[in-house]
Design an enzyme around this catalytic site. Structure first.
Site, PDB file in Angstrom:
ATOM      1  N   ARG A  30       0.796  12.322  -8.773  1.00 28.08           N
ATOM      2  CA  ARG A  30       1.428  10.966  -8.604  1.00 28.08           C
ATOM      3  C   ARG A  30       2.747  10.953  -8.854  1.00 28.08           C
ATOM      4  O   ARG A  30       3.638   9.989  -8.411  1.00 28.08           O
ATOM      5  CB  ARG A  30       0.654   9.924  -9.703  1.00 28.08           C
ATOM      6  CG  ARG A  30      -0.696   9.707  -9.009  1.00 28.08           C
ATOM      7  CD  ARG A  30      -1.400   8.392  -9.600  1.00 28.08           C
ATOM      8  NE  ARG A  30      -2.842   8.473  -9.602  1.00 28.08           N
ATOM      9  CZ  ARG A  30      -3.318   7.918  -8.548  1.00 28.08           C
ATOM     10  NH1 ARG A  30      -2.538   7.342  -7.554  1.00 28.08           N
ATOM     11  NH2 ARG A  30      -4.653   7.725  -8.594  1.00 28.08           N
ATOM     12  N   GLU A  35       0.843  -1.142   0.117  1.00 32.33           N
ATOM     13  CA  GLU A  35      -0.047  -0.066   0.263  1.00 32.33           C
ATOM     14  C   GLU A  35       0.785   1.213  -0.008  1.00 32.33           C
ATOM     15  O   GLU A  35       1.970   1.390   0.685  1.00 32.33           O
ATOM     16  CB  GLU A  35      -0.857   0.103   1.214  1.00 32.33           C
ATOM     17  CG  GLU A  35      -2.098  -0.554   1.155  1.00 32.33           C
ATOM     18  CD  GLU A  35      -3.413   0.141   0.602  1.00 32.33           C
ATOM     19  OE1 GLU A  35      -2.993   1.028  -0.258  1.00 32.33           O
ATOM     20  OE2 GLU A  35      -4.445  -0.125   0.864  1.00 32.33           O
ATOM     21  N   ASP A  62      -2.312  10.713  -4.789  1.00 34.18           N
ATOM     22  CA  ASP A  62      -2.758  12.022  -6.134  1.00 34.18           C
ATOM     23  C   ASP A  62      -3.855  12.801  -5.254  1.00 34.18           C
ATOM     24  O   ASP A  62      -4.410  12.366  -4.273  1.00 34.18           O
ATOM     25  CB  ASP A  62      -3.360  11.209  -7.483  1.00 34.18           C
ATOM     26  CG  ASP A  62      -4.731  10.726  -7.024  1.00 34.18           C
ATOM     27  OD1 ASP A  62      -5.623  10.971  -7.708  1.00 34.18           O
ATOM     28  OD2 ASP A  62      -4.767   9.638  -5.977  1.00 34.18           O
ATOM     29  N   ASP A 116      -4.791   5.340   5.633  1.00 38.58           N
ATOM     30  CA  ASP A 116      -5.576   6.323   6.147  1.00 38.58           C
ATOM     31  C   ASP A 116      -6.584   6.036   7.162  1.00 38.58           C
ATOM     32  O   ASP A 116      -6.237   5.551   8.225  1.00 38.58           O
ATOM     33  CB  ASP A 116      -6.137   7.177   4.941  1.00 38.58           C
ATOM     34  CG  ASP A 116      -6.478   8.590   5.058  1.00 38.58           C
ATOM     35  OD1 ASP A 116      -6.888   8.907   6.480  1.00 38.58           O
ATOM     36  OD2 ASP A 116      -6.151   9.484   4.290  1.00 38.58           O
TER      37      ASP A 116
END
Length: 183
Positions: free
Chosen positions: A169, A103, A163, A107
């Site tokens: 990105r 990952e 992003d 979050d």
């Protein structure tokens, strides 16, 4: 893209490209030791984990297989909706496999929690997580993440695969996006 190229869009650089590569090298050594002699499948979570997956896999000195899954709970927002949508499923069966989910960031943990349950239901022999970034203050669910690069503050960050509305990105560092960009 360098941070200086979009300096007006960034509030602060949190982690430099050099720090990221050093950390991925360190994590790769731990992963090699933990999975010595095992058949390991790396599963990258698209699109954010592309950079992490590419650089981590190149640091590994043992054979690994790679597959990708695209899931989303963000859309064009700066906050997770908590509703997971599968956009691309795995091509590799997970039954009996040792899986390492790669990952970019943990979050809220909601998407990753869903993935862990989904992969367990598919019969994986083991499932662990490697995340470049983690926001401890944003967690809504507890995620056991075996390999963590950096804990960061609960700010909206971009770069190194992360992003905002498909932009930033390709930023080489991880930086806090200035609020005026998404206000």
């Amino acid at each position: 893209m360098e941070s200086t190229d979009v300096q007006g869009d960034l509030a602060q650089v949190l982690v430099t490209e050099e720090q990221i590569h050093d950390k991925l090298r360190e994590l790769a050594r731990r992963i090699e030791a933990d999975y010595e002699g095992e058949d390991l499948l790396l599963v990258g979570v698209l699109k954010g984990a592309v950079m992490v997956m590419a650089d981590l896999s190149r640091e590994l000195r043992n054979h690994v297989e790679i597959d990708w899954m695209a899931v989303s709970s963000y859309g064009n927002s700066t906050k997770s909706s908590g509703v997971v949508q599968i956009r691309k499923d795995l091509d590799t069966p997970l039954e009996g496999r040792h899986v390492l989910i790669v990952e970019d960031i943990i979050d809220s943990g909601l998407t990753l929690s869903w993935l862990l349950e989904n992969f367990a239901a598919r019969g994986a022999a083991s499932i662990e997580v490697c995340a470049l970034l983690r926001k401890p203050d944003a967690a809504k669910v507890e995620i056991d993440c075996r390999y963590v690069g950096f804990d960061i503050p609960n700010e909206f960050v971009v770069g190194y695969g992360l992003d905002y509305a498909e932009r930033y990105r390709n930023l080489r560092d991880v930086a806090v996006l200035a609020p005026h960009v998404y206000a």
